[in-house]
Design a protein around this motif. Structure first.
Motif, mmCIF file in Angstrom:
data_model
loop_
_atom_site.group_PDB
_atom_site.id
_atom_site.type_symbol
_atom_site.label_atom_id
_atom_site.label_comp_id
_atom_site.label_asym_id
_atom_site.label_seq_id
_atom_site.Cartn_x
_atom_site.Cartn_y
_atom_site.Cartn_z
ATOM 1 N N PHE A 173 11.642 20.800 -14.048
ATOM 2 C CA PHE A 173 13.187 21.046 -14.702
ATOM 3 C C PHE A 173 13.812 21.763 -15.782
ATOM 4 O O PHE A 173 14.416 21.577 -16.391
ATOM 5 N N CYS A 174 12.887 22.172 -15.788
ATOM 6 C CA CYS A 174 12.571 23.414 -17.305
ATOM 7 C C CYS A 174 12.631 24.866 -17.096
ATOM 8 O O CYS A 174 11.256 25.273 -16.309
ATOM 9 N N PHE A 175 13.058 25.498 -18.007
ATOM 10 C CA PHE A 175 12.911 27.270 -17.851
ATOM 11 C C PHE A 175 12.895 27.757 -18.766
ATOM 12 O O PHE A 175 11.667 28.832 -18.690
ATOM 13 N N PHE A 176 12.822 27.364 -20.407
ATOM 14 C CA PHE A 176 12.557 28.754 -21.517
ATOM 15 C C PHE A 176 11.907 26.708 -22.315
ATOM 16 O O PHE A 176 12.208 25.684 -22.240
ATOM 17 N N ASN A 177 10.604 27.101 -23.151
ATOM 18 C CA ASN A 177 10.269 26.556 -23.750
ATOM 19 C C ASN A 177 10.949 26.229 -24.965
ATOM 20 O O ASN A 177 9.736 26.731 -26.214
ATOM 21 N N ASN A 178 11.752 25.559 -25.436
ATOM 22 C CA ASN A 178 12.784 25.198 -26.473
ATOM 23 C C ASN A 178 11.752 25.312 -28.270
ATOM 24 O O ASN A 178 11.737 25.746 -28.623
ATOM 25 N N ALA A 179 10.583 23.743 -27.610
ATOM 26 C CA ALA A 179 9.562 23.147 -28.743
ATOM 27 C C ALA A 179 8.785 24.274 -28.954
ATOM 28 O O ALA A 179 8.463 24.430 -29.923
ATOM 29 N N CYS A 180 7.723 25.405 -27.813
ATOM 30 C CA CYS A 180 7.163 26.269 -28.333
ATOM 31 C C CYS A 180 7.772 27.454 -28.507
ATOM 32 O O CYS A 180 7.298 28.381 -30.061
#
Length: 348
Positions: A173-180
């Motif tokens: 479900f994820c594209f860019f790793n916002n938390a990182c």
């Protein structure tokens, strides 16, 4: 210590434009779990609890490229348009060919590129995907900038979520790793940053991105990946390499674990972060720890989410909360309210 103890919430309505209808799971097409309604429920809860929704600024893609392969970042903006030109609007924009082990070179054909940059069927591209992904990242970056400017805490209502996105590919479900992206931004001010992932699924993308970094400690609470998605990464013996040796901690839960079990695992993670000497904290916040979540694997209830918030807030660190999972179960709004309002009260 903090110039501003008010907790802002960041969100952009353009994040609702990613609207996948189906994906393949266990060999069958089924309705996609990651729907715009998730963010609408969380947004409406925030408004009801007196949060002013702050639109993110546009910080561009350099903060994203700092943690992702630039080629992957450059692939996404036009990928859907190119897919439609090749396959038509009725086809599902998912990869159907994969390179296997990571050898070879990126192809030029869109179908080959989908397999090169995307790991599974859970991240279908839609007409509004790029806008949603872009503004999800900008939401996270803006929350990080708020904390860098002196805020005690900030909440980034990111959708699509991000913690499964690896350095060079989408996943789960994820594209860019916002938390990182946030954790990396915070290192511009804080020498040691910790990222703790309390989504029920392994933060496999974050593990991939941070595995060799010594300045960011990563901890994930999740069921054993040998028997629970996202599989592959998140084992107890994966503790980091090089400068990152000893800076990754995977705390495994039994499927069906009780709320007390989850809180005990959280305490273990908090202890490790304290030993690391973290100066700032990022929380990958997933409400799919809930007992009634559609993807449920453990049994956390609203009072448990509130207690998680109290224990994390008690660390006393500048903190960015980054929204990850939590799907359309009956208690989604209650769980979010319990955690986020408790965290706000504990930090003001």
């Amino acid at each position: 210590m903090f110039e501003d103890t008010r907790m802002k919430a960041f969100f952009d309505e353009r994040q609702l434009r990613h609207a996948p209808k189906t994906y393949f799971r266990r060999g069958a097409a089924m309705p996609h779990q990651e729907q715009p309604q998730r963010a609408e429920i969380l947004r409406d809860m925030l408004i009801g609890e007196g949060f002013e929704i702050t639109k993110p600024g546009d910080h561009g893609l350099d903060p994203v490229r700092a943690v992702h392969n630039p080629g992957y970042v450059d692939f996404l903006p036009t990928a859907y348009e190119r897919f439609v030109e090749s396959a038509g609007t009725e086809a599902l924009a998912i990869p159907t060919m994969h390179p296997g082990v990571r050898r070879g070179k990126e192809p030029k054909d869109i179908h080959g590129q989908l397999g090169w940059w995307m790991t599974d069927t859970s991240t279908p591209l839609t007409e509004g995907t790029w806008e949603a992904v872009y503004w999800s990242a900008q939401t996270a970056i803006s929350a990080a900038e708020d904390v860098l400017a002196g805020a005690r805490s900030a909440y980034a209502l990111c959708r699509p979520p991000g913690h499964h996105a690896m350095r060079d590919c989408s996943n789960g479900f994820c594209f860019f790793n916002n938390a990182c992206v946030v954790a990396n931004q915070l290192t511009s001010k804080f020498g040691k940053v910790a990222l703790i992932d309390v989504d029920v699924h392994t933060g496999n993308g974050s593990l991939d991105i941070l595995y060799e970094r010594g300045d960011i400690f990563f901890c994930s609470l999740h069921p054993d990946p040998t028997t629970y998605p996202t599989f592959f990464l998140g084992h107890a013996d994966e503790t980091g390499e090089g400068e990152g040796e000893g800076k990754s901690l995977n705390i495994l839960l039994e499927q069906g674990a009780s709320q007390d079990d989850v809180l005990a695992a959280l305490d273990k993670g908090i202890g490790a972060i304290t030993d690391f000497g973290a100066e700032a904290l990022v929380v990958s916040l997933g409400f799919d720890m809930a007992a009634d979540d559609p993807l449920a694997a453990v049994q956390v209830y609203p009072d448990g989410f509130a207690e998680m918030a109290r224990r994390l807030a008690a660390m006393g660190l500048p903190t960015v909360l980054v929204q990850e999972g939590g799907y359309l179960g009956p208690s989604l709004a209650d769980n979010a309210k319990a955690f986020i309002t408790t965290f706000r009260e504990a930090t003001t």
